[in-house]
Design a protein around this motif. Structure first.
Motif, PDB file in Angstrom:
ATOM      1  N   VAL A 221      -4.745   7.661  -2.888  1.00  0.00           N
ATOM      2  CA  VAL A 221      -4.531   9.112  -2.926  1.00  0.00           C
ATOM      3  C   VAL A 221      -5.703   9.791  -2.231  1.00  0.00           C
ATOM      4  O   VAL A 221      -6.851   9.644  -2.647  1.00  0.00           O
ATOM      5  N   LEU A 222      -5.410  10.522  -1.171  1.00  0.00           N
ATOM      6  CA  LEU A 222      -6.470  11.004  -0.293  1.00  0.00           C
ATOM      7  C   LEU A 222      -7.229  12.223  -0.804  1.00  0.00           C
ATOM      8  O   LEU A 222      -8.423  12.357  -0.587  1.00  0.00           O
ATOM      9  N   THR A 223      -6.563  13.137  -1.485  1.00  0.00           N
ATOM     10  CA  THR A 223      -7.259  14.359  -1.909  1.00  0.00           C
ATOM     11  C   THR A 223      -7.531  14.342  -3.410  1.00  0.00           C
ATOM     12  O   THR A 223      -6.971  13.541  -4.151  1.00  0.00           O
ATOM     13  N   ASN A 224      -8.372  15.290  -3.828  1.00  0.00           N
ATOM     14  CA  ASN A 224      -8.620  15.430  -5.266  1.00  0.00           C
ATOM     15  C   ASN A 224      -7.481  16.184  -5.948  1.00  0.00           C
ATOM     16  O   ASN A 224      -7.410  16.247  -7.160  1.00  0.00           O
ATOM     17  N   SER A 225      -6.614  16.782  -5.141  1.00  0.00           N
ATOM     18  CA  SER A 225      -5.348  17.357  -5.606  1.00  0.00           C
ATOM     19  C   SER A 225      -5.488  18.642  -6.409  1.00  0.00           C
ATOM     20  O   SER A 225      -4.505  19.148  -6.949  1.00  0.00           O
ATOM     21  N   ALA A 226      -6.689  19.166  -6.460  1.00  0.00           N
ATOM     22  CA  ALA A 226      -6.870  20.467  -7.098  1.00  0.00           C
ATOM     23  C   ALA A 226      -6.387  21.561  -6.164  1.00  0.00           C
ATOM     24  O   ALA A 226      -6.437  21.414  -4.942  1.00  0.00           O
ATOM     25  N   TYR A 227      -5.878  22.669  -6.776  1.00  0.00           N
ATOM     26  CA  TYR A 227      -5.597  23.832  -5.930  1.00  0.00           C
ATOM     27  C   TYR A 227      -5.739  25.105  -6.747  1.00  0.00           C
ATOM     28  O   TYR A 227      -5.785  25.080  -7.966  1.00  0.00           O
ATOM     29  N   TYR A 228      -5.791  26.223  -6.049  1.00  0.00           N
ATOM     30  CA  TYR A 228      -6.285  27.463  -6.621  1.00  0.00           C
ATOM     31  C   TYR A 228      -5.437  28.658  -6.205  1.00  0.00           C
ATOM     32  O   TYR A 228      -4.798  28.637  -5.156  1.00  0.00           O
TER      33      TYR A 228
ATOM     34  N   LEU B 161       0.849  -1.196   0.000  1.00  0.00           N
ATOM     35  CA  LEU B 161       0.000   0.000   0.000  1.00  0.00           C
ATOM     36  C   LEU B 161       0.885   1.246   0.000  1.00  0.00           C
ATOM     37  O   LEU B 161       1.680   1.452   0.917  1.00  0.00           O
ATOM     38  N   ALA B 162       0.729   2.060  -1.039  1.00  0.00           N
ATOM     39  CA  ALA B 162       1.427   3.347  -1.105  1.00  0.00           C
ATOM     40  C   ALA B 162       0.396   4.446  -0.905  1.00  0.00           C
ATOM     41  O   ALA B 162      -0.617   4.474  -1.616  1.00  0.00           O
ATOM     42  N   ILE B 163       0.648   5.310   0.063  1.00  0.00           N
ATOM     43  CA  ILE B 163      -0.330   6.339   0.409  1.00  0.00           C
ATOM     44  C   ILE B 163       0.231   7.722   0.078  1.00  0.00           C
ATOM     45  O   ILE B 163       1.374   8.023   0.437  1.00  0.00           O
ATOM     46  N   GLY B 164      -0.584   8.538  -0.581  1.00  0.00           N
ATOM     47  CA  GLY B 164      -0.153   9.891  -0.901  1.00  0.00           C
ATOM     48  C   GLY B 164      -1.277  10.877  -0.685  1.00  0.00           C
ATOM     49  O   GLY B 164      -2.457  10.530  -0.788  1.00  0.00           O
ATOM     50  N   ALA B 165      -0.909  12.108  -0.377  1.00  0.00           N
ATOM     51  CA  ALA B 165      -1.918  13.142  -0.206  1.00  0.00           C
ATOM     52  C   ALA B 165      -2.469  13.573  -1.558  1.00  0.00           C
ATOM     53  O   ALA B 165      -3.673  13.730  -1.752  1.00  0.00           O
ATOM     54  N   HIS B 166      -1.564  13.805  -2.507  1.00  0.00           N
ATOM     55  CA  HIS B 166      -1.922  14.394  -3.796  1.00  0.00           C
ATOM     56  C   HIS B 166      -1.371  13.532  -4.917  1.00  0.00           C
ATOM     57  O   HIS B 166      -0.366  12.841  -4.734  1.00  0.00           O
ATOM     58  N   PHE B 167      -2.007  13.607  -6.042  1.00  0.00           N
ATOM     59  CA  PHE B 167      -1.442  12.957  -7.221  1.00  0.00           C
ATOM     60  C   PHE B 167      -0.063  13.561  -7.450  1.00  0.00           C
ATOM     61  O   PHE B 167       0.071  14.779  -7.572  1.00  0.00           O
ATOM     62  N   ASP B 168       0.910  12.763  -7.477  1.00  0.00           N
ATOM     63  CA  ASP B 168       2.351  13.011  -7.724  1.00  0.00           C
ATOM     64  C   ASP B 168       3.217  12.737  -6.490  1.00  0.00           C
ATOM     65  O   ASP B 168       4.411  12.480  -6.637  1.00  0.00           O
ATOM     66  N   ASP B 169       2.638  12.740  -5.300  1.00  0.00           N
ATOM     67  CA  ASP B 169       3.453  12.484  -4.100  1.00  0.00           C
ATOM     68  C   ASP B 169       4.077  11.092  -4.122  1.00  0.00           C
ATOM     69  O   ASP B 169       5.273  10.937  -3.850  1.00  0.00           O
TER      70      ASP B 169
END
Lengths: 211, 211, 211, 211, 211, 211
Positions: free
Chosen positions: E37-44, E6-14
């Motif tokens: 991957v826990l978040t949708n990885s969008a940012y603004y 299991l590889a866990i990341g906050a954002h796509f690319d971590d």
């Protein structure tokens, strides 16, 4: 002179496992002991069926306190696993401290991996900022990225039986975890005893001690 | 060349206690200093009677800033004791940094036992990730499970009087805590001076320094 | 019941500076105190002219011990600055421990930058492996790459005068360092007192405490 | 105003690898730089055949110093690998400090696994106790049980070529280790630059900084 | 025997940046790999204009997973930057572990300055308390007050190209950060390889390893 | 493929106590195991009468090695308690490593309070700088100012009997210390097993692991 002692735990059984022998010894010495348990200690399967109900947890916790000789058990009843480090938790602990002129606090290790444990450990550092003695215990041994420093030993050789009985009073947990649960802590206390030179000891990490 | 300095505090008086001398020195050197105070700094007894009101805290904080020579005091006005490490706090600090091209940040120690202090200290690590100098100060000395590493000293011998005056400008707090409050920090600064070889110094923990 | 106390110092004046108040308190309580000073404490300029002679150091050390109320001063007389962590140093300390059934040891901080101090601190960890209480003190504040964790406080409010007198008994050093020397430690003890809630305190780092 | 800089290394090439860019920058700024190399830097196969002779090490070390622009190279000539933390090493460093009124010291990391490096790092903490700035560098990356804290960055973008040339001046070592040796440090300095926001940087662990 | 990874990341690319080579190697070895991957990885931007949209982040994340050879990509879709250490995050991770009989977890460093990263790292310590292997990676190098201990090396020499391709699959980020982004991690992996004795390696901090 | 294993101990019995189960497991797996014991392991009362003679120590050490299944026992025979971190000790270990192409080293914890243990632990860090796996064990539990981080677990459930037999082969020590000596380590291994999820385990602190 009798001292005012505060033992803080997240769930019914944490205090017993982490410092039950020390508590029994304080009671024997005539100190005033308060056990403060923050959650209702119930928990559930993913499907919502209870593994431990609020009622059972409380009843068994009360039995355990009696075995340790503690009359003053404060049960706050917050939801298990939901504790968060912050204002509310700090204030609850702060108030108990202020109203009881506490001399010594036994609390969770602030780096414990269980979120309820670490929240309480951290909150105690703030709430207990004017208390002269703070000692941290462990009630589980899961791996984290810090190491517990056991450097304050209490001889519980005369209180080991009481401690074990108080843990076993949590019949629901005892049924679930079995004798390995008891064995683990007995081994820990026995080896702590060997390290410091007595039969059984509980080991704490010192935050501050005042002589 | 004038530098852009950001001093961050949870409550009115934290910056003064922790790095007031350093701030006064930056002002003297012609640097642009921003003081960013996150909470309204009011607090209350258990029964809700105020020990320090929003208005008094703010007014005294403004007086203190004037004494230090700082015009740019940003008061965010969050509720005292409620700060939490997370998105919102980080963004508030991030925005001030981005809009002011900050060179050096002075912030709370991220392991301080006060929840507002540690939340700010931790938030600054993220918000200031592209800032070249971050230094942490202490504005209280309560016990935690980590040790502050004072390894960056600023000679404030010429600014000790200003620092003391800025602390005393918090008349409400000064009345409450008395001269022991002042004495503690003067002793700390005096001994820090002895450690590094000057009369008075403020000691910081280095997160990063860029030369 | 009277306890057997061992205070270990590299040079005459280390014990006085680091734990003089605590020692005076033990004497007052009727405990048996041994002061063990490892070096002759003489030192010299680069050209070999003495700054402090063997004779002066010893005589002043004896005076200081008397002021603290300690009869049992063991002076080993090793050359100043030459102490090394290893077999010989460990054995010297080990023997004093074995012959005196020691309950509590006060020793140098094992990470002190002075080679004599750190050698003794480290040697005590081994020599005192079966002793139930080991506490480390600082007698200087030079920077190292570790931080001292003051987490065991002794109230020395009633013994501050005796401590100061015992330090000043080292007239040769007092002449050299001046009042700043005294002031530094008084400030430290005063602020330690403020941290824990008394007038003056000495702060130690706990290696182990047994209750 | 010109500062007095002391760079300390165990072997010819340590200073170049660890802080060559920073040294070149000090020279450019008109500071007075002393390079103090403690050993003769020769070493041998198990059978006694030299891998690097005293003469070659010295000659190449002198060339490297010239490339950095340093005239004042003090070569103490102790046997390679035999350095021990203690009186003699401390005194050698102490004397250079006393005679040159040093403002800033760059020295080995006190936790480096090479015995010569750690001995020097630790000795500098004592010898430099009255110096206002001590910064530690790494000249190898072998694993130990501590972690280096790079928290003081020097922009060496304009001096990277000089640094590389000074390392390559150690032709004997360069032949042995090859281009991977150079590549490793260039990568380190490049990534340190990315971390702090410049092209190339050297990263140090702060013992103390005085402003 | 195939292992469950299991590889866990906050954002796509971590995951790609921190342990992409190791993941590709597990796939090659026939292990079952889950990327969580826990978040949708969008940012603004501050004004709300997207720098990275939900859709782009997800699509590029799916492409990256394919390049690594991973079919099982679980995207939870929490809001970027809002992760908090606590019950909900722990339970999400706990459930994936329980349902997949995980042998090895790769997760964020619990002391990372990004709030999403540290929340996941801490949550994994609890959720993975019964998993036999937990290893932490870094996907950024911002400064904090702790140091990452790289002490578990995976030889990714044969998988460096795949890793780079998987990172570049995040075209939106690659456009924003440029080649310096890739270069930084290649340098890190190259130097980690030099430290342990291979061409390219990924370095992890061990929480626990079971043989 | 068979691996080359080096287990390093100060005294006969250290390897058995600290990693005897792991060694027996390597032997069972067909790996090539070398046991390197640095001292002759004799020790004496203050009056010089032997508690353990050179001959007895060696003979019992050889018996223990046989029980573990190890043929290659290198006994260096240095004087007990006299080991010092430095050139000579490093070279002895270095040579064994170079001549045997070692893959994994098990060595003393570098912060152990016994001077022989810590000297070996530190020396191994340097001698083993090019070895890909270094793991540290404890063979006593005396208090120091650092904490051992057990984060690498080896399942020794099938080898616990062999381990106990190898420890008991040190009949001279067993007579002296009694069953509590055995009990302590059995408890440690049993609880380590509970922590990681098997019956008995040995726990090591990772310096570096290479996969």
């Amino acid at each position: 002179m009798a001292k005012n002692i505060l033992a803080i735990g997240a769930h019914f059984d944490d205090i017993e496992l982490g410092c039950g022998g020390t508590i029994a010894r304080h009671v024997k010495n005539g100190d005033n002991v308060i056990m403060l348990v923050l959650t209702n200690s119930a928990y559930y399967n993913y499907d919502g069926t209870p593994i431990r109900t609020v009622e059972v947890a409380k009843k068994e916790g009360e039995n355990a306190a009696k075995i340790l000789g503690v009359d003053n058990l404060i049960s706050v009843g917050l939801e298990t696993k939901t504790l968060q480090y912050g204002f509310e938790l700090i204030e609850i602990i702060n108030k108990v401290i202020d109203e009881n002129n506490i001399d010594i606090i036994y609390t969770h290790w602030d780096k414990d991996v269980h979120q309820d444990h670490s929240a309480i450990g951290r909150a105690t550092l703030n709430a207990g900022r004017h208390v002269k003695n703070i000692l941290m215990y462990r009630s589980n041994w899961y791996h984290t990225s810090f190491e517990f420093r056991g450097n304050y030993y209490v001889d519980i050789s005369d209180f080991m039986d009481i401690k074990i009985a108080s843990v076993k009073a949590h019949e629901n947990e005892y049924r679930k975890f079995g004798d390995g649960w008891i064995e683990f802590f007995v081994n820990e206390n026995r080896n702590a005893g060997q390290k410091i030179g007595c039969q059984y000891a509980e080991a704490f990490e010192v935050i501050k001690v005042f002589i």
